[in-house]
Design a protein around this motif. Structure first.
Motif, PDB file in Angstrom:
ATOM      1  N   ARG A 176    -106.297  32.650 -99.123  1.00  0.00           N
ATOM      2  CA  ARG A 176    -106.556  32.103-100.558  1.00  0.00           C
ATOM      3  C   ARG A 176    -106.020  31.617-100.750  1.00  0.00           C
ATOM      4  O   ARG A 176    -106.804  30.832-102.360  1.00  0.00           O
ATOM      5  CB  ARG A 176    -106.130  33.847-101.442  1.00  0.00           C
ATOM      6  N   LYS A 177    -104.784  31.538-101.678  1.00  0.00           N
ATOM      7  CA  LYS A 177    -104.265  30.344-102.592  1.00  0.00           C
ATOM      8  C   LYS A 177    -104.436  28.937-101.783  1.00  0.00           C
ATOM      9  O   LYS A 177    -104.482  27.741-102.989  1.00  0.00           O
ATOM     10  CB  LYS A 177    -102.623  30.698-101.890  1.00  0.00           C
ATOM     11  N   LYS A 181    -116.134  35.256-102.364  1.00  0.00           N
ATOM     12  CA  LYS A 181    -117.587  34.574-102.939  1.00  0.00           C
ATOM     13  C   LYS A 181    -117.935  34.498-101.453  1.00  0.00           C
ATOM     14  O   LYS A 181    -117.947  35.051-100.156  1.00  0.00           O
ATOM     15  CB  LYS A 181    -117.229  32.965-103.362  1.00  0.00           C
ATOM     16  N   ASP A 217    -103.702  36.508 -98.414  1.00  0.00           N
ATOM     17  CA  ASP A 217    -103.401  35.735 -99.850  1.00  0.00           C
ATOM     18  C   ASP A 217    -103.075  34.688 -99.870  1.00  0.00           C
ATOM     19  O   ASP A 217    -103.328  33.351-100.691  1.00  0.00           O
ATOM     20  CB  ASP A 217    -102.272  36.651-100.407  1.00  0.00           C
ATOM     21  N   PHE A 275    -112.899  37.328-100.280  1.00  0.00           N
ATOM     22  CA  PHE A 275    -112.696  35.686-100.613  1.00  0.00           C
ATOM     23  C   PHE A 275    -113.782  35.642-101.864  1.00  0.00           C
ATOM     24  O   PHE A 275    -113.132  35.031-102.645  1.00  0.00           O
ATOM     25  CB  PHE A 275    -112.800  35.295 -99.792  1.00  0.00           C
ATOM     26  N   GLY A 277    -108.085  23.943-102.915  1.00  0.00           N
ATOM     27  CA  GLY A 277    -108.737  23.061-102.620  1.00  0.00           C
ATOM     28  C   GLY A 277    -108.632  22.045-100.875  1.00  0.00           C
ATOM     29  O   GLY A 277    -108.924  21.136-101.280  1.00  0.00           O
ATOM     30  N   GLN A 317    -106.633  28.007-100.335  1.00  0.00           N
ATOM     31  CA  GLN A 317    -108.524  27.894-100.328  1.00  0.00           C
ATOM     32  C   GLN A 317    -107.905  27.342-101.886  1.00  0.00           C
ATOM     33  O   GLN A 317    -109.182  26.732-102.300  1.00  0.00           O
ATOM     34  CB  GLN A 317    -108.629  29.093-100.091  1.00  0.00           C
ATOM     35  N   SER A 318    -107.960  27.877-102.541  1.00  0.00           N
ATOM     36  CA  SER A 318    -108.276  27.768-104.025  1.00  0.00           C
ATOM     37  C   SER A 318    -107.660  26.687-105.200  1.00  0.00           C
ATOM     38  O   SER A 318    -108.352  26.131-105.836  1.00  0.00           O
ATOM     39  CB  SER A 318    -108.199  29.011-104.968  1.00  0.00           C
ATOM     40  N   GLU A 338    -110.817  25.211 -96.639  1.00  0.00           N
ATOM     41  CA  GLU A 338    -112.234  25.989 -95.887  1.00  0.00           C
ATOM     42  C   GLU A 338    -111.433  27.054 -95.405  1.00  0.00           C
ATOM     43  O   GLU A 338    -111.642  26.507 -94.121  1.00  0.00           O
ATOM     44  CB  GLU A 338    -113.136  24.744 -96.095  1.00  0.00           C
TER      45      GLU A 338
END
Lengths: 531, 273
Positions: A133-134, A179, A130, A177, A139, A136-137, A142
């Protein structure tokens, strides 16, 4: 305006090790050590940067087996148990070391481990995927993927097996993830011409190779490794920078060898009184590393002459090294911009476990480096490879050369006298799996279950870690055992499917043990799917 | 002193050889007579010596006792550097160390072979190819049954597109081999044997392999293109650019399969200065 870019890539991988049949298992500690010493400290660093509004870019290749282990409830419980034990040990140690030169270090460990526990248990509820993922979102991070079980692609016999490894890896990324991945970490940077075709089918935009993979490419790459090249099919390739690699990787000349840093090989597990340390060892009671180390490297001295570790001095050293690293990259970028006339990109890939597990001060180094790059200068900027591509979509078309990042640059680490016997079996299993997938394409029910399990067993057997461990020598019996076990399970499944006599009790047992890739579809091995 | 390896028979030994010769000759006339002669000689002549000739012609049928060689006790060498302080060994720990030792699980046994005729080549590095083989299939078994005479096994290393090859004599039972080759070349390896009449029979042919280039390429031509996902975004306006060499190019990628190759082709259109 920046004149050059730096892409830090952390290759984050561990082989799938889960033994529910045993109450505790030595090799499972690889994961727990990495979580405690590397992944959570890194998460802590990223969170701090996010809180302080510092812009940064890091690329991490979280491989499918690692993602699968991080979300596995059993391993999460065991990891929590591991962390709790360490916290408990440190509470005792803080009292034990009072009035000794080790007390500061003990306090540092205690705070650190409590924070690790807090992040693991309270913030992310044991699911640290998580956290990634956080970021990554947000930005900042990567996340790219890798082959399903980190299989060594250049030594596979059939294209279909490579296809399955790539496809299963990308499918797993999608599961975790949401996508498809833009980038792909070729296991061990192992490349042979033709692999890029499978990557393109999976929608992958770029991958990373070792330096000579690009430099020996044909035609000669004009900008060397300081700009991506394109495979003839339009997939971009980035090459590893030699200079920045050596500064961090090399134990002798690199930063991690500094005398103020923590000594890895002097561990409390060996130093403490046996009765005292016994509860923190495995059930067999053999002394092993427990991850608490009180000494610094000190110099070229025997282990007995090591001096006590000073956390503050080490932290200052990490800051100094971060400054030095940045200075060198700036100089490099300036030189490249003068001579090449482009905005160059410097690719610095490392094993994530280097930061924190091997080089204890590594996460601090990264923290300082990122902050310095963001605040102290304008010439250099952190970037991810996919951002670079969006900015500079034009590149020279070069066919890269076959290469790996292993010792001597080719396949010898994974193909030598200690492990060459595995390929005979792996290749046969590949062919049999393809045969099964094509002839039972529309299978349902138990046959489908068995086929999916067979695909999982083959993927697990292909993991490049086993061949690597056999070469390295330590823990080799375990690697041999895992290879033999998965192949022999595959053979049994093959025979059972062929005879249509599936032993469901046995099947269930193996499904329970090798619980990786619940989403797998054996048809990734079928030829029909690709048309 | 020089040791003589010449075999010097004793007198009794010569005598007994003659006796045995006579017995064999007599047995041609009458086996009973030969038997009588031999038993007479056994009674009256000095006994036959059994002498170890120092040459083992046949494997001994009785198992010899295995000699256990104990290595000479090592004298404790004084270490040049002081070793890390070893904490005193507790009784409990000693027990644990002893118990933890013997069991090493290396996993289940795998099949020796899969009943195939095959040879597979894998690239190790620019100068070395690894091959493994199995000759357990129907075809090779038939050929081997047919050719009973001596066989001279070898690997034939062929370059792609060339008739030339070279042979590497091998021991077929090794089942794998490391071959030294040249970089940046394609190879196919045949496994077979020469019969005593000089005829070479190929039992299995390998997959083609390409060794990596061990240096930089000799090709300097520049082709430029777009990352495939960005290609569509970038091309509608028809992008042109000046290559660093100072010439104008308009470049694009188009997807076209070269037969038999997954690699897509690129094309470049030169527009003049």
């Amino acid at each position: 305006m920046p004149i050059g870019y730096l892409a830090i890539i952390l290759h984050t991988h561990l082989p799938f090790v889960k033994h529910p049949e045993h109450e505790e298992f030595l090799e499972e500690d690889w994961l727990f050590e990495a979580v405690t010493e590397t992944y959570i400290p890194l998460i802590d660093v990223y969170q701090g940067l996010l809180d302080d509004n510092i812009d940064f870019r890091i690329t991490m290749s979280l491989t499918p087996p690692l993602c699968e282990m991080l979300v596995d409830p059993l391993l999460q419980d065991r990891c929590a148990r591991y962390i709790n034990k360490r916290v408990e040990l440190m509470e005792r140690e803080v009292h034990h070391t009072r009035n000794t030169p080790f007390h500061n270090t003990a306090l540092m460990y205690q705070q650190r481990l409590s924070k690790v526990r807090y992040i693991y248990e309270d913030v992310y509820k044991r699911n640290i995927l998580d956290a990634f993922r956080k970021f990554q979102s947000a930005g900042k991070l990567e996340i790219i993927t890798s082959a399903a079980t980190h299989g060594f692609l250049p030594l596979m016999l059939t294209e279909d097996a490579i296809h399955a490894q790539v496809q299963a890896g990308c499918n797993n990324y999608k599961k975790h993830f949401g996508k498809l991945p833009k980038g792909f970490w070729l296991p061990e940077c192992g490349y042979r011409p033709g692999i890029e075709a499978e990557l393109k089918k999976a929608g992958v935009e770029f991958f990373i190779l070792d330096t000579h993979g690009i430099l020996h490419g044909s035609p000669r790459p004009k900008y060397g490794i300081f700009a991506p090249i394109l495979c003839p099919n339009g997939v971009a390739v980035f090459g590893r920078d030699v200079e920045s690699s050596k500064q961090v990787w090399s134990a002798k000349d690199g930063y991690p060898g500094d005398w103020n840093y923590r000594e890895f090989y002097r561990d409390l597990g060996y130093d403490a009184d046996y009765d005292y340390i016994r509860p923190y060892l495995h059930a067999d009671g053999v002394r092993r590393n427990v991850g608490i180390k009180y000494y610094k490297i000190t110099g070229n001295v025997p282990l007995s002459d090591k001096q006590p570790y000073d956390p503050n001095a080490a932290r200052e050293k990490a800051a100094e090294h971060a400054g030095n690293f940045m200075f060198n990259r700036q100089a490099q970028a300036r030189y490249l911009s003068e001579h090449l006339g482009i905005k160059s990109i410097i690719i610095s890939p490392y094993d994530a476990e280097l930061y924190g597990h091997w080089w204890f001060e590594g996460p601090q180094f990264l923290n300082y480096l990122i902050r310095k790059i963001a605040c102290d200068q304008q010439e250099l900027k952190l970037i991810t490879p996919s951002e670079y591509i969006s900015e500079n979509p034009k590149a020279q078309i070069v066919t890269p050369s076959q290469s790996t990042w292993g010792d001597k640059g080719y396949n010898e680490v994974w193909l030598n006298g200690s492990n060459d016997w595995i390929y005979r079996h792996l290749h046969k299993a590949e062919e049999r799996m393809i045969e099964l997938a094509n002839s039972y394409y529309n299978a349902e029910g138990d046959t489908k279950r068995a086929l999916n399990l067979a695909a999982r067993e083959l993927l697990l057997a292909q993991s490049s870690d086993w061949a690597f461990i056999m070469t390295a020598g330590t823990m080799a019996p375990y690697a041999e055992r895992r290879t033999r076990e998965h192949i022999s399970r595959f053979i049994t499944l093959y025979e059972q499917i062929k005879k249509n006599q599936i032993d469901l009790t046995w099947l269930q047992d193996i499904e329970y043990k090798d619980s990786i890739f619940q989403e797998i579809d054996f048809r990734v091995y079928a030829k029909l799917q690709k048309l | 002193m020089k040791k003589s390896y010449q075999y010097n028979p004793s007198l009794t030994e010569i005598l007994w050889t003659i006796v045995k010769l006579i017995r064999d000759l007599l047995s041609l006339l009458s086996p009973r007579l030969a038997e009588r002669f031999y038993s007479f000689c056994s009674k009256h002549l000095p006994k036959e010596e059994t002498k170890d000739r120092g040459v083992l012609r046949y494997a001994p049928t009785v198992k010899e006792e295995v000699k256990i060689i104990t290595p000479p006790e090592e004298k404790p060498v004084k270490p040049s550097v002081s070793a890390p302080p070893v904490p005193p060994l507790k009784r409990e720990e000693l027990r644990v160390r002893i118990e933890a030792q013997p069991y090493i699980d290396r996993g289940p046994l795998l099949p020796e072979h899969y009943g195939d005729d095959r040879i597979v080549a894998l690239v190790r590095d620019p100068h070395c190819i690894f091959v493994y083989w199995d000759l357990k299939g129907f075809k090779s078994q038939e050929i081997l049954n047919y050719h009973k005479g001596p066989k001279y096994w070898s690997l034939r290393v062929h370059h792609f597109g060339e008739d030339a090859y070279y042979g590497v004599p091998i021991n077929v039972d090794a089942r794998n081999w490391y071959l030294w080759v040249t970089d940046d070349k394609g190879y196919i390896i045949d496994l077979g044997f020469s019969t005593q009449h000089g005829e070479f029979l190929t039992l299995a042919s390998s997959n083609p392999v390409q060794t990596p280039r061990a240096g930089t390429s000799r090709e300097y031509a520049e082709y430029w293109g777009f990352v495939f996902r960005e290609f569509k975004k970038a091309t509608p306006e028809g992008v042109t650019w000046v290559s660093p060499g100072g010439r104008w190019y308009e470049g694009w990628l188009f997807e076209a399969h070269v037969p038999g190759s997954p690699i897509l082709q690129t094309q470049r259109k030169e527009q003049g200065k």
